[in-house]
Design a protein around this motif. Structure first.
Motif, PDB file in Angstrom:
ATOM      1  N   CYS A 316      -6.373   5.456  -0.653  1.00  0.00           N
ATOM      2  CA  CYS A 316      -6.178   4.168  -1.324  1.00  0.00           C
ATOM      3  C   CYS A 316      -7.441   3.340  -1.469  1.00  0.00           C
ATOM      4  N   GLY A 317      -8.479   3.599  -0.653  1.00  0.00           N
ATOM      5  CA  GLY A 317      -9.695   2.790  -0.758  1.00  0.00           C
ATOM      6  C   GLY A 317      -9.422   1.325  -0.485  1.00  0.00           C
ATOM      7  N   THR A 318      -9.513   0.480  -1.488  1.00  0.00           N
ATOM      8  CA  THR A 318      -9.229  -0.955  -1.317  1.00  0.00           C
ATOM      9  C   THR A 318      -7.784  -1.303  -1.652  1.00  0.00           C
ATOM     10  N   GLY A 319      -6.984  -0.295  -2.008  1.00  0.00           N
ATOM     11  CA  GLY A 319      -5.575  -0.536  -2.305  1.00  0.00           C
ATOM     12  C   GLY A 319      -5.314  -1.021  -3.710  1.00  0.00           C
ATOM     13  N   ALA A 320      -6.252  -0.815  -4.631  1.00  0.00           N
ATOM     14  CA  ALA A 320      -6.112  -1.348  -5.991  1.00  0.00           C
ATOM     15  C   ALA A 320      -4.881  -0.785  -6.701  1.00  0.00           C
ATOM     16  N   ILE A 321      -4.622   0.527  -6.562  1.00  0.00           N
ATOM     17  CA  ILE A 321      -3.495   1.140  -7.271  1.00  0.00           C
ATOM     18  C   ILE A 321      -2.152   0.684  -6.697  1.00  0.00           C
ATOM     19  N   PRO A 322      -1.909   0.837  -5.383  1.00  0.00           N
ATOM     20  CA  PRO A 322      -0.609   0.392  -4.864  1.00  0.00           C
ATOM     21  C   PRO A 322      -0.384  -1.112  -5.001  1.00  0.00           C
ATOM     22  N   LEU A 323      -1.454  -1.907  -4.960  1.00  0.00           N
ATOM     23  CA  LEU A 323      -1.299  -3.353  -5.135  1.00  0.00           C
ATOM     24  C   LEU A 323      -0.827  -3.674  -6.545  1.00  0.00           C
ATOM     25  N   GLU A 324      -1.439  -3.049  -7.542  1.00  0.00           N
ATOM     26  CA  GLU A 324      -1.020  -3.267  -8.920  1.00  0.00           C
ATOM     27  C   GLU A 324       0.425  -2.825  -9.104  1.00  0.00           C
ATOM     28  N   GLY A 325       0.786  -1.701  -8.477  1.00  0.00           N
ATOM     29  CA  GLY A 325       2.158  -1.217  -8.583  1.00  0.00           C
ATOM     30  C   GLY A 325       3.154  -2.148  -7.921  1.00  0.00           C
ATOM     31  N   ALA A 326       2.806  -2.634  -6.732  1.00  0.00           N
ATOM     32  CA  ALA A 326       3.724  -3.505  -5.991  1.00  0.00           C
ATOM     33  C   ALA A 326       3.960  -4.825  -6.718  1.00  0.00           C
ATOM     34  N   ILE A 327       2.981  -5.261  -7.529  1.00  0.00           N
ATOM     35  CA  ILE A 327       3.122  -6.508  -8.274  1.00  0.00           C
ATOM     36  C   ILE A 327       3.890  -6.294  -9.568  1.00  0.00           C
ATOM     37  N   GLU A 328       3.531  -5.250 -10.306  1.00  0.00           N
ATOM     38  CA  GLU A 328       4.088  -5.053 -11.642  1.00  0.00           C
ATOM     39  C   GLU A 328       5.339  -4.177 -11.646  1.00  0.00           C
ATOM     40  N   PHE A 329       5.387  -3.166 -10.801  1.00  0.00           N
ATOM     41  CA  PHE A 329       6.556  -2.265 -10.715  1.00  0.00           C
ATOM     42  C   PHE A 329       7.153  -2.414  -9.316  1.00  0.00           C
ATOM     43  N   ARG A 346      -9.735  -3.150   4.293  1.00  0.00           N
ATOM     44  CA  ARG A 346      -9.884  -3.785   2.992  1.00  0.00           C
ATOM     45  C   ARG A 346      -8.535  -3.898   2.283  1.00  0.00           C
ATOM     46  N   THR A 347      -7.753  -2.844   2.358  1.00  0.00           N
ATOM     47  CA  THR A 347      -6.435  -2.866   1.714  1.00  0.00           C
ATOM     48  C   THR A 347      -5.559  -3.952   2.321  1.00  0.00           C
ATOM     49  N   VAL A 348      -5.532  -4.033   3.643  1.00  0.00           N
ATOM     50  CA  VAL A 348      -4.728  -5.058   4.316  1.00  0.00           C
ATOM     51  C   VAL A 348      -5.187  -6.448   3.898  1.00  0.00           C
ATOM     52  N   ASN A 349      -6.501  -6.667   3.833  1.00  0.00           N
ATOM     53  CA  ASN A 349      -7.029  -7.973   3.440  1.00  0.00           C
ATOM     54  C   ASN A 349      -6.670  -8.319   1.997  1.00  0.00           C
ATOM     55  N   ASN A 350      -6.706  -7.327   1.127  1.00  0.00           N
ATOM     56  CA  ASN A 350      -6.333  -7.579  -0.273  1.00  0.00           C
ATOM     57  C   ASN A 350      -4.850  -7.901  -0.406  1.00  0.00           C
ATOM     58  N   ILE A 351      -4.023  -7.221   0.372  1.00  0.00           N
ATOM     59  CA  ILE A 351      -2.584  -7.521   0.363  1.00  0.00           C
ATOM     60  C   ILE A 351      -2.339  -8.941   0.859  1.00  0.00           C
ATOM     61  N   CYS A 352      -3.010  -9.303   1.943  1.00  0.00           N
ATOM     62  CA  CYS A 352      -2.853 -10.659   2.491  1.00  0.00           C
ATOM     63  C   CYS A 352      -3.325 -11.715   1.491  1.00  0.00           C
ATOM     64  N   HIS A 353      -4.385 -11.409   0.773  1.00  0.00           N
ATOM     65  CA  HIS A 353      -4.903 -12.339  -0.239  1.00  0.00           C
ATOM     66  C   HIS A 353      -3.861 -12.580  -1.327  1.00  0.00           C
ATOM     67  N   ILE A 354      -3.232 -11.515  -1.813  1.00  0.00           N
ATOM     68  CA  ILE A 354      -2.208 -11.659  -2.854  1.00  0.00           C
ATOM     69  C   ILE A 354      -0.992 -12.400  -2.317  1.00  0.00           C
ATOM     70  N   GLN A 355      -0.578 -12.083  -1.106  1.00  0.00           N
ATOM     71  CA  GLN A 355       0.579 -12.756  -0.517  1.00  0.00           C
ATOM     72  C   GLN A 355       0.322 -14.247  -0.335  1.00  0.00           C
ATOM     73  N   LYS A 356      -0.879 -14.587   0.089  1.00  0.00           N
ATOM     74  CA  LYS A 356      -1.226 -16.004   0.262  1.00  0.00           C
ATOM     75  C   LYS A 356      -1.230 -16.713  -1.083  1.00  0.00           C
ATOM     76  N   ARG A 357      -1.787 -16.057  -2.100  1.00  0.00           N
ATOM     77  CA  ARG A 357      -1.844 -16.658  -3.429  1.00  0.00           C
ATOM     78  C   ARG A 357      -0.448 -16.879  -3.996  1.00  0.00           C
ATOM     79  N   ARG A 358       0.433 -15.904  -3.777  1.00  0.00           N
ATOM     80  CA  ARG A 358       1.805 -16.041  -4.261  1.00  0.00           C
ATOM     81  C   ARG A 358       2.542 -17.145  -3.525  1.00  0.00           C
ATOM     82  N   ALA A 359       2.299 -17.255  -2.233  1.00  0.00           N
ATOM     83  CA  ALA A 359       2.954 -18.297  -1.443  1.00  0.00           C
ATOM     84  C   ALA A 359       2.511 -19.681  -1.891  1.00  0.00           C
ATOM     85  N   GLU A 360       1.222 -19.818  -2.228  1.00  0.00           N
ATOM     86  CA  GLU A 360       0.707 -21.114  -2.688  1.00  0.00           C
ATOM     87  C   GLU A 360       1.325 -21.521  -4.013  1.00  0.00           C
TER      88      GLU A 360
END
Length: 502
Positions: A316-329, A346-360
């Motif tokens: 997954c590297g930085t989690g770019a693919i599963p993150l895009e999938g979890a948001i759109e699909f 990095r993947t965990v941090n990117n997930i947390c970043h998206i979750q925080k942004r969505r919560a805000e």
């Protein structure tokens, strides 16, 4: 790219006459079709090279209009009315957006450089800018305003995944002499047609009556039969735009970015509607080989995730693919794993970043995704339990090596075949090491069948996205299923390489 502010009135549209002797697919014709305050205009979008048809499908699905794929790979065009302008910013497959001022399918350039550049100067005052600039102003109200890019040095293009659409591009910008000159930023395209310009942010704009508009011209040129350079085209056309509107030239803190796209005989003039490429939307913690979110979306659409699908990204590297999938699909569940601690973090941090942004924003912060650290050749996953495997395999360039891929590819393809459901399972795999991948597939004993290959441009590298179907063959019943005597892949060296690159 940037877009903002107000503008003075200009003359009505003129035709190019001898300048465009071939048919001009004129956007101003569409622009003149208005209903009250609703204007019909043409939107241009840059997309990951190779996924133009995917973008056209998404536009048809979400906006309900047919998109035209440009002869210049990596661009699509579609009509839209201004009351639906907000919808273009919801597209997941596009990198940058612009409104078309005018387009010429067969622009007849003069033989001499001087005559051609003079024609470009005259062109600026002959165009119908009104509707495009109205759309540009309206666009400010339907998207979030962003500040100037920190650093503000416009003559650097970061060699990140943003270079997907630019095979060989180097951006130059220069201040022009006072008077008949303008700021410019151009991309000099070599003979390859896949060209994209660097994205730049514009600042918070003051009220139009209190501030002089700043602008720049960006020329994206592809083709080897032009007598002029991108720099010269941007300079002369920009100078004419400056003289026509009396705007101030500014290469970094501009309000309006005028685009001059030239691909062989095709010439398209537009105004940028995005300040920064939309492919950066999900990632806050980048790695050495982070994929563009727009490319991830294209890969996900290839495998058509269904409700309750289990989707695995074993590298997954930085989690770019599963993150895009979890948001759109988000009706599927995603498992992101890697054998490097740094990548998992990095993947965990990117997930947390998206979750925080969505919560805000008041949205549900939860995402259907989990992360694991594992050995990709010995996954802690039950046999025949995964519906889709989608991943970016190491190219052997920035990560790993070509030599290691000859061991890694057969091992991971075999393990993917084990966990994937026979008969219905699919895999979408991105790699630039085409020879090694094809050889590895041929050694799988019929466990995988290649359905489709999409050729894409990743950071200037010609890579393939392979759609594979898991056959009904039962894992473990062919000699190729068994680990060969070469042994498991040594990943310790790769882990050191990753730490050095990061």
């Amino acid at each position: 790219m940037s877009s903002q502010e107000d503008v003075a009135a200009e003359p009505g549209p003129d035709t190019m006459g001898s300048s465009s002797s071939s048919s001009s697919s004129s956007s101003s014709t569409e622009n003149d079709a208005t209903t009250g305050d609703i204007i019909t205009i043409t939107i241009g979008a840059t997309v990951p090279t190779g996924f133009e048809h995917t973008a056209a499908e998404e536009i048809k699905e979400k906006i309900g209009v047919d998109a035209r794929i440009s002869k210049d790979r990596g661009r699509v065009y579609f009509p839209i009315t201004t009351d639906k302008l907000f919808q273009v910013h919801l597209l997941r497959s596009v990198d940058n957006l612009f409104v078309v001022v005018e387009e010429y399918d067969h622009y007849q350039f003069k033989e001499s450089k001087e005559e051609t550049l003079m024609e470009l100067q005259q062109l600026a005052s002959k165009l119908s800018w009104t509707n495009a600039l109205e759309v540009w102003k309206l666009n400010r109200t339907v998207k979030k305003k962003k500040g100037y890019r920190k650093g503000g040095n416009g003559n650097k293009v970061k060699p990140t995944a943003e270079a997907t659409d630019a095979i060989a591009a180097d951006t130059e910008q220069q201040e022009l002499p006072q008077g008949a000159s303008a700021a410019e930023s151009q991309t000099k395209a070599e003979s390859m047609p896949d060209v994209d310009s660097s994205a730049q942010d514009s600042g918070e704009a003051a009220p139009p009556e209190a501030k002089l508009i700043k602008f720049r011209v960006t020329c994206n040129r592809a083709g080897d039969k032009h007598s002029f350079s991108s720099n010269e085209a941007a300079r002369d056309f920009g100078g004419a735009v400056q003289e026509f509107f009396q705007w101030k030239a500014d290469m970094t803190k501009f309000d309006v970015e005028v685009l001059l796209n030239i691909h062989n005989e095709e010439v398209i003039i537009g105004i940028a509607l995005t300040e920064e490429s939309l492919h950066r939307r999900n990632i806050s913690h980048f790695g050495p080989t982070t994929l563009r979110s727009t490319l991830c979306y294209g890969m996900l659409r290839l495998c058509k995730p269904q409700v309750s699908d289990i989707i695995l990204d074993p590298m997954c590297g930085t989690g770019a693919i599963p993150l895009e999938g979890a948001i759109e699909f988000n009706s599927s569940f995603y498992i992101a794993g890697d054998n490097y601690d740094m990548a998992v973090n990095r993947t965990v941090n990117n997930i947390c970043h998206i979750q925080k942004r969505r919560a805000e924003k008041g949205s549900a912060s939860g995402l259907p995704i989990d992360t694991v650290r594992w050995d990709l050749c010995n996954l802690p996953v039950r046999t025949s339990s995964v519906d889709i495997i989608i991943t970016d395999m190491p190219f052997g360039k920035r990560m790993g090596s070509r030599k290691k891929n000859w061991d890694l590819y057969p091992s991971c393809l075999r393990e993917m075949a084990r966990v994937c459901r026979p008969g219905s399972g699919k895999a979408v795999l991105l790699t630039q090491d085409k020879k090694c991948f094809s050889k590895a597939i041929s050694r799988m004993g019929g466990l995988w069948r290649k359905l489709l290959t999409v050729w894409v441009n990743v950071g200037g590298l010609h890579a393939g996205v392979y759609l594979l179907k898991r056959t009904g063959a039962v894992f473990g019943q062919t000699p190729e299923d068994v680990y060969e005597s070469r042994g498991k892949v040594n990943t310790q060296g790769d882990e050191k390489d990753d730490k050095q690159l990061s």
